[in-house]
Design an enzyme around this catalytic site. Structure first.
Site, PDB file in Angstrom:
ATOM      1  N   ARG A 224      42.110  19.153  97.429  1.00 19.33           N
ATOM      2  CA  ARG A 224      42.550  20.357  96.730  1.00 19.33           C
ATOM      3  C   ARG A 224      43.597  19.953  95.698  1.00 19.33           C
ATOM      4  O   ARG A 224      44.472  19.123  95.975  1.00 19.33           O
ATOM      5  CB  ARG A 224      43.164  21.376  97.703  1.00 19.33           C
ATOM      6  CG  ARG A 224      42.159  22.142  98.532  1.00 19.33           C
ATOM      7  CD  ARG A 224      41.320  23.121  97.705  1.00 19.33           C
ATOM      8  NE  ARG A 224      40.346  23.862  98.491  1.00 19.33           N
ATOM      9  CZ  ARG A 224      39.098  23.463  98.754  1.00 19.33           C
ATOM     10  NH1 ARG A 224      38.656  22.312  98.261  1.00 19.33           N
ATOM     11  NH2 ARG A 224      38.290  24.222  99.459  1.00 19.33           N
ATOM     12  N   GLU A 253      42.885  25.386  88.872  1.00 15.60           N
ATOM     13  CA  GLU A 253      41.459  25.615  88.584  1.00 15.60           C
ATOM     14  C   GLU A 253      41.233  27.090  88.263  1.00 15.60           C
ATOM     15  O   GLU A 253      41.839  27.943  88.900  1.00 15.60           O
ATOM     16  CB  GLU A 253      40.609  25.220  89.802  1.00 15.60           C
ATOM     17  CG  GLU A 253      40.555  23.734  89.998  1.00 15.60           C
ATOM     18  CD  GLU A 253      39.747  23.308  91.226  1.00 15.60           C
ATOM     19  OE1 GLU A 253      38.844  24.046  91.644  1.00 15.60           O
ATOM     20  OE2 GLU A 253      40.045  22.233  91.757  1.00 15.60           O
ATOM     21  N   HIS A 271      35.088  19.537  90.172  1.00 12.22           N
ATOM     22  CA  HIS A 271      35.010  19.991  91.571  1.00 12.22           C
ATOM     23  C   HIS A 271      33.557  19.963  92.067  1.00 12.22           C
ATOM     24  O   HIS A 271      32.988  20.986  92.453  1.00 12.22           O
ATOM     25  CB  HIS A 271      35.619  21.393  91.736  1.00 12.22           C
ATOM     26  CG  HIS A 271      36.083  21.655  93.138  1.00 12.22           C
ATOM     27  ND1 HIS A 271      37.160  22.459  93.446  1.00 12.22           N
ATOM     28  CD2 HIS A 271      35.601  21.230  94.336  1.00 12.22           C
ATOM     29  CE1 HIS A 271      37.321  22.512  94.762  1.00 12.22           C
ATOM     30  NE2 HIS A 271      36.383  21.772  95.328  1.00 12.22           N
TER      31      HIS A 271
HETATM   32  C1  DGY Z   1      35.079  22.762 100.133  1.00 11.58           C
HETATM   33  O1  DGY Z   1      34.078  23.149 100.742  1.00 11.58           O
HETATM   34  O2  DGY Z   1      36.210  22.979 100.541  1.00 11.58           O
HETATM   35  C2  DGY Z   1      34.832  21.994  98.894  1.00 11.58           C
HETATM   36  O3  DGY Z   1      35.959  21.865  98.108  1.00 11.58           O
HETATM   37  C3  DGY Z   1      33.688  22.588  98.110  1.00 11.58           C
HETATM   38  O4  DGY Z   1      33.143  21.580  97.355  1.00 11.58           O
END
Ligand code: DGY
Length: 305
Positions: A224, A253, A271
């Site tokens: 993240r 984002e 992402h």
């Molecule tokens: C998640 O599932 O948390 C991912 O970031 C999606 O790609």
């Protein structure tokens, strides 16, 4: 009357196949960076919803429609959901664990390779010049073999990255949730983050931790964006403290820090850690099956709250 299930994006078709006949489905076009107000409007009639990791499921949103009983978050991460509020309000929340481990680990290795071997820089050069120049000292990167990869978060994805990195001849050090990271930072040639975003891990990589890394080491983040203080990262890159970075996720984002855009030694992916046909379909199957179970009065298999 059938329950109403809101889809906050266009999901793989397996969602409709699993839920057809069980409920009325309303699909909204995918939209990044929705506001709380937009979410409240979209969910105003919903009994359940399949939501994106960018959809804010705050206390305000969850409490606005008291008929909303279930959220299936189409992601393994759920930092977009106020889980305390969901618990208090009796809203069941599910996620999609397990099925994106391999895809995310693959992308992590892709970023490690792209940054260390300067693949994106090379691609830009060939496109710009229309030429392939072989010169002894041109675009020299760093070998993976023998280098140490430090993995912050040796959960499912971190462990899958470790397995791949060893196959490339890398040495691997890893930490588990809550363990100190300073020794890992000081000894690793590449640091890859695989931790959930929580109030404790926000800006895990900050001026202090970035400067605790080996000088010239590389940073990879496929978890993240807000795990990394991007202003501090840009400063560390500018000063050569960090040799390069491979990022799949960003603090704000869908926006990406303009300083990062200008840095040649930073590889930027949009992402796409879980973005394979197989993985996105598997995530859709899990989310829709959990909604179906909930609508049938059963306990869904991937309950967070
Ligand atoms: C998640 O599932 O948390 C991912 O970031 C999606 O790609």
């Amino acid at each position: 009357m059938k329950p109403l299930v809101v889809l906050t994006a266009k999901y793989p078709k397996i969602v409709r196949e699993i839920l057809s006949g069980l409920c009325e489905l309303v699909e909204h076009p995918s939209e990044q960076g929705r506001s709380e107000e937009e979410m409240i409007t979209i969910l105003s009639e919903a009994d359940a919803a399949i939501t994106l990791l960018s959809d804010p499921l705050t206390r305000n949103v969850l409490s606005a429609n008291r008929d909303l009983r279930m959220i299936a978050n189409y992601a393994v991460g759920y930092n977009n959901v106020d889980v305390d509020a969901a618990r208090e309000l009796g809203v069941t929340v599910t996620n999609t664990p397990g099925v994106l481990t391999e895809a995310t680990a693959d992308l992590t290795m892709g970023l490690i390779l792209a940054v260390m071997r300067r693949i994106a820089e090379g691609d830009r050069e060939v496109r710009t010049t229309g030429q392939c120049l072989w010169e002894p000292l041109h675009l020299l990167g760093t070998s993976l073999t023998g280098k140490r990869l430090g993995i912050i978060g040796m959960g499912r994805i971190g462990s899958a990255v470790a397995q791949r990195a060893r196959a490339f001849g890398m040495k691997v050090t890893g930490t588990h949730r809550g363990e100190p990271i300073y020794e890992l930072l000081a000894t690793s040639d590449v640091v890859s983050i695989h931790a959930p975003l929580t109030s404790e891990t926000r800006h895990l990589m900050n001026p202090e931790t970035l400067w605790a890394m080996k000088r010239g080491a590389f940073l990879i983040n496929t978890a993240r964006g807000a795990l990394v203080d991007e202003v501090a990262l840009c400063a560390a890159l500018d000063e050569g403290q960090i040799g390069g970075a491979g990022l799949d996720v960003y603090e704000d984002e869908p926006d990406v820090n303009s300083r990062l855009l200008a840095m040649p030694n930073v590889v930027l992916a949009p992402h796409i850690g879980s973005a394979t046909e197989e993985t996105r379909s598997a995530m859709a199957r899990i989310a829709a099956t959990d909604v179906a179970m909930f609508l049938r009065g059963q306990r869904p298999s991937h309950v967070i709250v």
